[in-house]
Design an enzyme around this catalytic site. Structure first.
Site, PDB file in Angstrom:
ATOM      1  CG  HIS A  51      -6.233 -37.998 -33.193  1.00  0.00           C
ATOM      2  ND1 HIS A  51      -6.257 -36.879 -33.944  1.00  0.00           N
ATOM      3  CD2 HIS A  51      -6.163 -37.485 -31.965  1.00  0.00           C
ATOM      4  CE1 HIS A  51      -6.200 -35.691 -33.177  1.00  0.00           C
ATOM      5  NE2 HIS A  51      -5.916 -36.415 -31.914  1.00  0.00           N
ATOM      6  CG  HIS A 157      -7.783 -38.087 -25.454  1.00  0.00           C
ATOM      7  ND1 HIS A 157      -7.817 -37.860 -26.714  1.00  0.00           N
ATOM      8  CD2 HIS A 157      -8.417 -36.734 -24.769  1.00  0.00           C
ATOM      9  CE1 HIS A 157      -8.086 -36.627 -26.991  1.00  0.00           C
ATOM     10  NE2 HIS A 157      -8.601 -35.773 -25.917  1.00  0.00           N
TER      11      HIS A 157
END
Ligand code: FE2
Length: 246
Positions: A51, A157
């Site tokens: 991201h 994550h």
């Protein structure tokens, strides 16, 4: 973070703090301002993951943000860096390496070969690895692969903290996922109604960051200065309101 981190740094006499900041900008990506704010709170290095590319404005600035890492195994021509060597206030060299997994993720370069290529350059440093990956197997494999060669392999994550923290036989502290800092009254940080609706209908929905039950997830790794290997790993999951910490 601002309510909890300074207290934790004091409580555990933390010499060096690393946070994964890939979703620090309200749940999506990172900005320079938020990176600066987190560093003012005591974070020394921000790692990231898939991201980091979400907020276009930060992508062009990564080259001028030495304390922000993106995964090493992206194509080398991308902005930013995947590892670097820093120094603690007490003069100890710390090498931080940020990797991304490939299983159920984008098909990037091999993280195992990528870490092998840079490890010799951090030889005289305490080396800490953020293994940003979806698959438990890939993270566990990286822990064993690096056991005895680095001080810690910390998985990120998947947002949900795992309870498998331990020091592997070669002296590498390991946890499959350190967990998230954010709202636990959610589906991995996102408003739960929208996620449930998406599962029910299969129709993509706009995700909003959730709000309630904010907690900070972390691990504290104790490292022997001479061997540069871990002696302990302690898992933390602190609610924002915890008395005596905020
Ligand atoms: Fe991620």
């Amino acid at each position: 973070m601002e309510r909890l981190l300074p207290g934790i740094v004091r409580e555990f006499s933390i010499d060096f703090a690393i946070a994964n900041g890939e979703n620090a900008a309200g749940g999506f990506g990172l900005t320079r301002k938020i990176a600066d704010d987190l560093m003012a709170l005591g974070v020394n290095v921000l790692t990231s993951g898939n991201h980091i590319w979400d907020r276009r404005e930060v992508v062009g600035e990564l080259d001028s943000m030495p304390n922000v890492l993106r995964p090493l195994n992206y194509p080398p021509r991308l902005p930013g860096r995947g590892w670097s060597v820093y120094e603690t206030g007490r003069g100890v060299k710390v090498c931080v390496i940020n990797l991304s997994g490939r299983v159920f993720m984008q098909p990037l370069d091999c993280p195992f070969r990528a870490v092998d290529a840079v490890l010799p350059q951090g030889q005289n440093a305490v080396t800490l690895v953020d293994m940003h990956a979806e698959a438990t197997s890939e993270k566990v494999a990286m822990g064993w692969y690096l056991d005895g060669r680095v001080a810690a392999v910390v998985g990120t994550h998947t947002h949900v903290q795992t309870s498998d923290e331990r020091v592997l036989p070669g002296g590498t502290a390991y946890i499959t996922d350190v967990g998230m800092t954010g709202p636990f009254d959610s589906v991995i940080g996102v408003d739960k109604a929208a996620i449930i609706e998406r599962f029910l209908t299969g129709i993509p929905a706009r995700f909003e960051c959730a709000g309630g039950d904010v907690r900070l997830s972390a691990v504290v790794v104790s490292v022997d200065g001479r061997s540069r290997r871990a002696v302990a790993i302690t898992r933390l999951n602190r609610p924002m309101e915890e008395p005596g910490i905020a």
